[in-house]
Design an enzyme around this catalytic site. Structure first.
Site, mmCIF file in Angstrom:
data_model
loop_
_atom_site.group_PDB
_atom_site.id
_atom_site.type_symbol
_atom_site.label_atom_id
_atom_site.label_comp_id
_atom_site.label_asym_id
_atom_site.label_seq_id
_atom_site.Cartn_x
_atom_site.Cartn_y
_atom_site.Cartn_z
ATOM 1 N N LYS A 85 0.963 -1.224 -0.007
ATOM 2 C CA LYS A 85 0.127 0.005 -0.023
ATOM 3 C C LYS A 85 0.994 1.137 -0.075
ATOM 4 O O LYS A 85 1.499 1.666 1.013
ATOM 5 C CB LYS A 85 -0.995 -0.134 1.232
ATOM 6 C CG LYS A 85 -2.395 0.582 1.244
ATOM 7 C CD LYS A 85 -2.361 2.081 0.879
ATOM 8 C CE LYS A 85 -1.866 2.977 2.253
ATOM 9 N NZ LYS A 85 -1.686 4.364 1.697
ATOM 10 N N GLU A 112 9.100 1.139 11.241
ATOM 11 C CA GLU A 112 10.103 1.874 10.831
ATOM 12 C C GLU A 112 9.560 3.433 11.317
ATOM 13 O O GLU A 112 8.828 3.733 10.310
ATOM 14 C CB GLU A 112 10.663 1.842 9.659
ATOM 15 C CG GLU A 112 12.224 2.182 9.727
ATOM 16 C CD GLU A 112 12.338 3.441 9.073
ATOM 17 O OE1 GLU A 112 12.115 4.559 9.706
ATOM 18 O OE2 GLU A 112 12.584 3.461 7.899
ATOM 19 N N CYS A 121 13.116 10.241 8.186
ATOM 20 C CA CYS A 121 13.098 9.993 9.529
ATOM 21 C C CYS A 121 14.286 9.942 10.404
ATOM 22 O O CYS A 121 14.100 9.966 11.728
ATOM 23 C CB CYS A 121 12.562 8.226 9.670
ATOM 24 S SG CYS A 121 13.505 7.489 8.651
ATOM 25 N N GLU A 155 9.070 15.571 16.326
ATOM 26 C CA GLU A 155 9.579 15.222 14.884
ATOM 27 C C GLU A 155 8.885 16.435 14.095
ATOM 28 O O GLU A 155 7.567 16.544 13.860
ATOM 29 C CB GLU A 155 9.217 14.174 14.570
ATOM 30 C CG GLU A 155 9.703 13.855 12.803
ATOM 31 C CD GLU A 155 9.682 12.512 12.443
ATOM 32 O OE1 GLU A 155 8.528 11.841 12.571
ATOM 33 O OE2 GLU A 155 10.605 11.615 11.980
HETATM 34 P P1 NAI Z 1 1.251 8.337 8.067
HETATM 35 O O1 NAI Z 1 1.816 7.495 9.294
HETATM 36 O O2 NAI Z 1 -0.193 8.757 8.252
HETATM 37 O O3 NAI Z 1 1.477 7.696 6.812
HETATM 38 C C1 NAI Z 1 2.415 6.631 6.129
HETATM 39 C C2 NAI Z 1 1.683 5.543 5.623
HETATM 40 O O4 NAI Z 1 0.650 5.053 6.561
HETATM 41 C C3 NAI Z 1 1.055 6.227 4.300
HETATM 42 O O5 NAI Z 1 1.019 4.985 3.428
HETATM 43 C C4 NAI Z 1 -0.499 5.973 5.057
HETATM 44 O O6 NAI Z 1 -1.511 5.848 3.904
HETATM 45 C C5 NAI Z 1 -0.519 4.995 5.924
HETATM 46 N N1 NAI Z 1 -1.650 5.132 7.046
HETATM 47 C C6 NAI Z 1 -1.935 6.268 7.565
HETATM 48 N N2 NAI Z 1 -2.856 5.963 8.593
HETATM 49 C C7 NAI Z 1 -3.042 4.584 8.495
HETATM 50 C C8 NAI Z 1 -3.748 3.696 9.592
HETATM 51 N N3 NAI Z 1 -4.676 4.080 10.254
HETATM 52 N N4 NAI Z 1 -3.644 2.453 9.148
HETATM 53 C C9 NAI Z 1 -2.647 1.803 8.350
HETATM 54 N N5 NAI Z 1 -2.083 2.912 7.349
HETATM 55 C C10 NAI Z 1 -1.982 4.229 7.805
HETATM 56 O O7 NAI Z 1 2.153 9.873 7.807
HETATM 57 P P2 NAI Z 1 2.060 11.276 7.371
HETATM 58 O O8 NAI Z 1 0.549 11.667 7.718
HETATM 59 O O9 NAI Z 1 1.924 11.009 5.845
HETATM 60 O O10 NAI Z 1 2.902 11.860 8.088
HETATM 61 C C11 NAI Z 1 2.863 12.595 9.339
HETATM 62 C C12 NAI Z 1 4.191 12.574 9.942
HETATM 63 O O11 NAI Z 1 4.523 11.104 10.034
HETATM 64 C C13 NAI Z 1 5.304 13.323 9.243
HETATM 65 O O12 NAI Z 1 5.122 14.635 9.403
HETATM 66 C C14 NAI Z 1 6.410 12.688 9.928
HETATM 67 O O13 NAI Z 1 6.785 13.192 11.112
HETATM 68 C C15 NAI Z 1 5.820 11.251 9.783
HETATM 69 N N6 NAI Z 1 6.548 10.281 8.956
HETATM 70 C C16 NAI Z 1 7.784 9.582 9.003
HETATM 71 C C17 NAI Z 1 8.089 8.709 8.024
HETATM 72 C C18 NAI Z 1 9.289 7.964 8.280
HETATM 73 O O14 NAI Z 1 9.872 7.752 7.481
HETATM 74 N N7 NAI Z 1 9.547 7.222 9.483
HETATM 75 C C19 NAI Z 1 7.427 8.669 6.738
HETATM 76 C C20 NAI Z 1 6.376 9.571 6.732
HETATM 77 C C21 NAI Z 1 5.749 10.282 7.686
#
Ligand code: NAI
Ligand code: MG
Length: 496
Positions: free
Chosen positions: A193, A268, A302, A399
């Site tokens: 996904k 991660e 990250c 973050e």
């Molecule tokens: P997110 O954690 O919401 O999204 C990441 C992935 O998870 C996307 O594919 C999204 O569709 C999916 N997702 C979201 N809600 C979900 C749920 N309830 N169940 C299953 N999958 C779900 O991150 P978002 O909203 O894009 O960014 C928010 C913050 O997250 C950023 O500001 C950053 O701080 C952090 N982040 C960290 C990352 C990393 O590499 N560790 C990458 C992206 C965001």
């Protein structure tokens, strides 16, 4: 803003973007069962790039069934490790052959500079598949001298089964590679996904995976939103493992969703990584390294070195050097060849980062450089260096995931480990010093999955990456990633 003429988008990319993108289920490209689509946006302009199928619970269900069939009884299940390895290697080759196309798709969808997509995202993804291709033939158990009597005891490492993989938008192709490589090498099947902000390179990857000979159902791709498609995948009762990269907040939801069938979970997650500069460091390297640690990929990493700790004697000098580097960064559309920093990925992310900049300044921090948004179209912000912070400020605690670093002086090596570790996260850390004893002893004390010494942001398919504390569970890349895609079976045979 960078002003060079934008690159002409190649025809293959224009054609790819012009047709509605579908879901990959059981080797076929199909629309979402609901018929719904969503738009993928170019963050440099805010305009629509492509229409993408909006998969949901029903599509996840179909994809999981296809993955289950492929795992239990398809050609993949019968394939030799060597054949599997050759297909994975071919995926790497095809990524490399199509570097320019992948780089343009990544830059258009995510915003990052084309100069970076070409030399980092795309080749690292190709390399990951090649590294993992080699492992397909080397996943070994062991023979075990047990004391219970005359038995032959041995272990087998078997693929864990159907894996759900949920990936973020900051390195869309590379995160797909990190996740898919070990899953395919071990013989698992996958439902992937992609992030809703950046689905395009994963879809193209699906096309070349089929071209490389991956049998139907081994890789299924369901584009859609986290709360619907992602949540359904994490909760699905017939998924054996879920691997997630994204926010710590959603990581916790994944753990809860996975509890239903106790599927295995690897995570991660976020970080607030300390980057520590001692006064005996090579200052030219340390300053350039500190700037790279936070500004690479617009701080949307990250592992970004977002808390810069500098020994007090050289604090002003290092802050000045990092700020000078920030001023030289050319901010502009990623498709401009001389852009160093593109837009943030989305309006949501733009608002979030702008909110942090404002909060920092309202709480009394000072922006030595940056602190503002750029232009009135697209999601651009200035590379920002904040000083006069204190440990209670949101900008020091949370973050930001943008090009914003907080620079803080420290006085002694004795105090710095505790201060660096004073966060719920533990993903990465940097140390800059010429004193090797100091470097190694501090590296041992830091609670972080990766410690870079006199370097930062060095990644390799062979080097495990992941987090302590709330930065995650398990590791990606390297041999360790493979262990998390297998189950160990002990076989015990009476031999007298
Ligand atoms: P997110 O954690 O919401 O999204 C990441 C992935 O998870 C996307 O594919 C999204 O569709 C999916 N997702 C979201 N809600 C979900 C749920 N309830 N169940 C299953 N999958 C779900 O991150 P978002 O909203 O894009 O960014 C928010 C913050 O997250 C950023 O500001 C950053 O701080 C952090 N982040 C960290 C990352 C990393 O590499 N560790 C990458 C992206 C965001
Ligand atoms: Mg979210």
């Amino acid at each position: 803003m960078a002003t060079a003429t934008p690159l002409q988008i190649h025809n293959v990319v224009t054609e790819f973007l012009a047709t509605p993108k579908k879901l990959l289920i059981d080797g076929k490209w199909v629309p979402a069962s609901s018929g719904k689509t969503f738009d993928s946006i170019d963050p440099a302009t805010g305009e629509v790039l492509a229409r993408v199928a909006e998969g949901d619970k029903a599509d996840i269900d179909l994809a999981v069934h296809a993955a289950r069939r492929a795992f239990e009884s398809g050609p993949w299940a019968k394939m030799s490790p060597s054949q599997r390895g050759r297909i994975i290697w071919k995926i790497g080759d095809l990524i490399e052959e199509n570097t320019e196309e992948f780089a343009e798709l990544e830059t258009l969808d995510n915003g990052k500079p084309i100069s970076v997509s070409r030399v980092a995202d795309v080749p690292l993804a190709a390399d990951l598949f090649r590294y993992m291709a080699g492992w397909a033939t080397k996943i070994e158990g062991s023979t075990i001298p047990i004391s219970a009597g005359a038995f032959l005891a041995y272990t087998r490492r078997e693929p864990i089964g159907v894996v759900g993989q949920i990936i973020p938008w900051n390195f869309p192709l590379l995160m797909a590679a990190w996740k898919l490589g070990p899953a395919l090498a071990t013989g698992c099947t996958v439902v992937l996904k992609p992030a809703e902000q950046t689905p395009l390179s994963a879809i193209r990857l699906g096309e070349i995976a089929l071209e490389a000979g991956l049998p139907p159902g081994v890789l299924n791709i369901v584009t859609g939103f986290g709360e619907t498609a992602g949540a359904a995948l994490a909760a699905h009762p017939d998924v054996d493992k879920v691997a997630f990269t994204g926010s710590t907040e959603v990581g916790k939801l994944i753990v809860q969703a996975a509890a239903g069938n106790l599927k295995k979970v690897t995570l991660e997650l976020g970080g607030k990584s300390p980057n520590i500069v001692f006064d005996d460091a090579d200052l030219r390297h340390a300053t350039a390294g500190a700037a790279n640690a936070i500004f690479f990929n617009h701080g949307q990493c990250c592992c970004a070195g977002s808390r810069l700790y500098v020994e007090d004697k050289i604090f002003d000098k290092v802050v000045e050097g990092v700020s000078e580097s920030a001023k030289k960064i050319r901010v502009g559309p990623g498709m401009n060849p001389d852009t160093n920093m593109g837009p943030l990925v989305s309006e949501e992310q733009f608002r979030r980062v702008r909110g942090y900049m404002e909060a920092g300044i309202n709480e009394g921090a000072k922006a030595v450089v940056g602190g503002k948004t750029v232009g009135n179209r697209g999601y651009f912000v200035e590379p920002t260096v904040l000083v006069n912070t204190n440990p209670k400020m949101k900008v020091v605690q949370e973050e930001i995931f943008g090009p914003v670093v907080t620079a803080m002086p420290f006085h002694s090596v004795d105090e710095i480990a505790a201060e660096a570790n004073n966060t719920p996260y533990g993903l990465a850390a940097g140390i800059w010093t010429k004193d090797i004893a100091k470097a190694h002893s501090l590296a041992n004390k830091l609670k972080a999955g990766t410690v870079w010494v006199n370097c930062y942001n060095v990644f390799d398919a062979a080097m495990p990456f992941g987090g302590y504390k709330q930065s995650g569970w398990g590791r990606e890349m390297g041999k360790e990633a493979l262990e998390l895609y297998t189950e160990t079976k002990s076989v015990c045979v009476r031999i007298n």
